[in-house]
Design a protein around this motif. Structure first.
Motif, mmCIF file in Angstrom:
data_model
loop_
_atom_site.group_PDB
_atom_site.id
_atom_site.type_symbol
_atom_site.label_atom_id
_atom_site.label_comp_id
_atom_site.label_asym_id
_atom_site.label_seq_id
_atom_site.Cartn_x
_atom_site.Cartn_y
_atom_site.Cartn_z
ATOM 1 N N UNK A 20 0.866 -1.255 0.047
ATOM 2 C CA UNK A 20 0.138 -0.038 0.047
ATOM 3 C C UNK A 20 0.680 1.157 0.046
ATOM 4 N N UNK A 21 0.460 2.447 -0.688
ATOM 5 C CA UNK A 21 1.139 3.742 -1.055
ATOM 6 C C UNK A 21 0.497 4.389 0.204
ATOM 7 N N UNK A 22 -0.676 4.198 0.435
ATOM 8 C CA UNK A 22 -1.418 5.149 1.590
ATOM 9 C C UNK A 22 -2.443 4.160 2.322
ATOM 10 N N UNK A 93 -4.729 1.855 -0.730
ATOM 11 C CA UNK A 93 -4.422 2.421 -1.973
ATOM 12 C C UNK A 93 -3.138 1.531 -2.453
ATOM 13 N N UNK A 94 -3.479 0.643 -3.476
ATOM 14 C CA UNK A 94 -2.068 -0.207 -3.798
ATOM 15 C C UNK A 94 -2.014 0.176 -5.326
ATOM 16 N N UNK A 95 -0.511 0.531 -5.758
ATOM 17 C CA UNK A 95 -0.539 0.759 -7.032
ATOM 18 C C UNK A 95 0.119 -0.626 -7.612
ATOM 19 N N UNK A 96 -0.531 -1.019 -8.686
ATOM 20 C CA UNK A 96 -0.223 -2.180 -9.435
ATOM 21 C C UNK A 96 -0.204 -2.027 -10.878
ATOM 22 N N UNK A 97 1.050 -2.042 -11.542
ATOM 23 C CA UNK A 97 1.101 -1.471 -12.721
ATOM 24 C C UNK A 97 0.720 -0.072 -12.835
ATOM 25 N N UNK A 98 -0.102 0.062 -13.878
ATOM 26 C CA UNK A 98 -0.706 1.473 -14.097
ATOM 27 C C UNK A 98 -1.676 1.899 -13.379
ATOM 28 N N UNK A 111 -16.922 -6.619 9.649
ATOM 29 C CA UNK A 111 -15.745 -7.296 9.822
ATOM 30 C C UNK A 111 -15.275 -8.583 9.266
ATOM 31 N N UNK A 112 -13.938 -8.674 8.777
ATOM 32 C CA UNK A 112 -13.767 -9.836 7.863
ATOM 33 C C UNK A 112 -13.770 -9.919 6.562
ATOM 34 N N UNK A 113 -14.571 -8.851 5.937
ATOM 35 C CA UNK A 113 -14.777 -8.453 4.824
ATOM 36 C C UNK A 113 -13.466 -7.834 4.002
ATOM 37 N N UNK A 114 -12.965 -7.994 2.891
ATOM 38 C CA UNK A 114 -12.041 -7.207 2.268
ATOM 39 C C UNK A 114 -12.499 -7.173 0.819
ATOM 40 N N UNK A 115 -12.741 -6.379 0.343
ATOM 41 C CA UNK A 115 -12.971 -5.896 -1.154
ATOM 42 C C UNK A 115 -11.935 -5.101 -1.932
ATOM 43 N N UNK A 116 -11.462 -5.459 -2.925
ATOM 44 C CA UNK A 116 -10.566 -4.626 -3.800
ATOM 45 C C UNK A 116 -11.438 -4.051 -5.037
ATOM 46 N N UNK A 117 -11.236 -2.754 -5.271
ATOM 47 C CA UNK A 117 -11.920 -2.044 -6.552
ATOM 48 C C UNK A 117 -10.958 -1.569 -7.229
ATOM 49 N N UNK A 118 -11.094 -1.511 -8.558
ATOM 50 C CA UNK A 118 -10.196 -0.920 -9.502
ATOM 51 C C UNK A 118 -11.144 -0.093 -10.482
#
Length: 156
Positions: A20-22, A93-98, A111-118
């Motif tokens: 993560x960058x932030x 916030x996680x930078x992956x490629x561009x 709690x326990x739920x983790x979701x990534x959005x792009x």
């Protein structure tokens, strides 16, 4: 005003945290969770936001979004008017490629739920998939924050 194009995924590990960058704490409530539109109040760090989102397309990737920054005290006052079920989460916030993945680690009754959005510029834009990215849940309504506020992850 703009169209929001995004895809959502479950997260399979905490490895994103070291990339993560932030990170930021987010509280959000809903003034309206009508199926045709949602009206959201968000406190992100020390800033307030009011957001209106339209209904998603049938794939769940694209919908109208209008967001405006508001004063923190206004956001705090509007939070008191929200429907029951305030969402609390930490956003990484996680930078992956561009691209930047926004990974939400939910607290409280989710709690326990983790979701990534792009967010993408087109619905079929190519992007790199990190190892911690799990099953795609784009368009699965139960993963929308407006639904999580009414039917939290802990009750599934």
């Amino acid at each position: 005003m703009a169209l929001e194009i995004e895809r959502k995924f479950l997260v399979t590990s905490d490895n994103y945290k070291k990339e993560a960058v932030s990170k930021e704490r987010i509280l959000q409530g809903f003034l309206s969770t009508h199926p045709e539109r949602t009206v959201r109040v968000r406190i992100k760090g020390k800033k307030g936001f009011l957001t209106i989102k339209g209904k998603s397309n049938k794939e769940g990737t694209t919908r109208f979004e209008w967001e405006h920054e508001i004063q923190l005290d206004e956001a705090e006052a509007l939070m008191r008017l929200c429907e029951a079920g305030v969402i609390e989460k930490t956003r990484y916030n996680v930078k992956v490629g561009a691209h930047i993945f926004e990974v939400d680690e939910f607290k409280g009754s989710n709690k326990g739920l983790q979701i990534a959005e792009i967010e993408l510029t087109t619905a079929n834009e190519a992007f790199n998939k990190p190892s911690w990215l799990g099953a795609e849940v784009t368009g699965e309504i139960q993963y929308y924050n407006s639904c999580l506020s009414k039917n939290p992850f802990s009750k599934w």
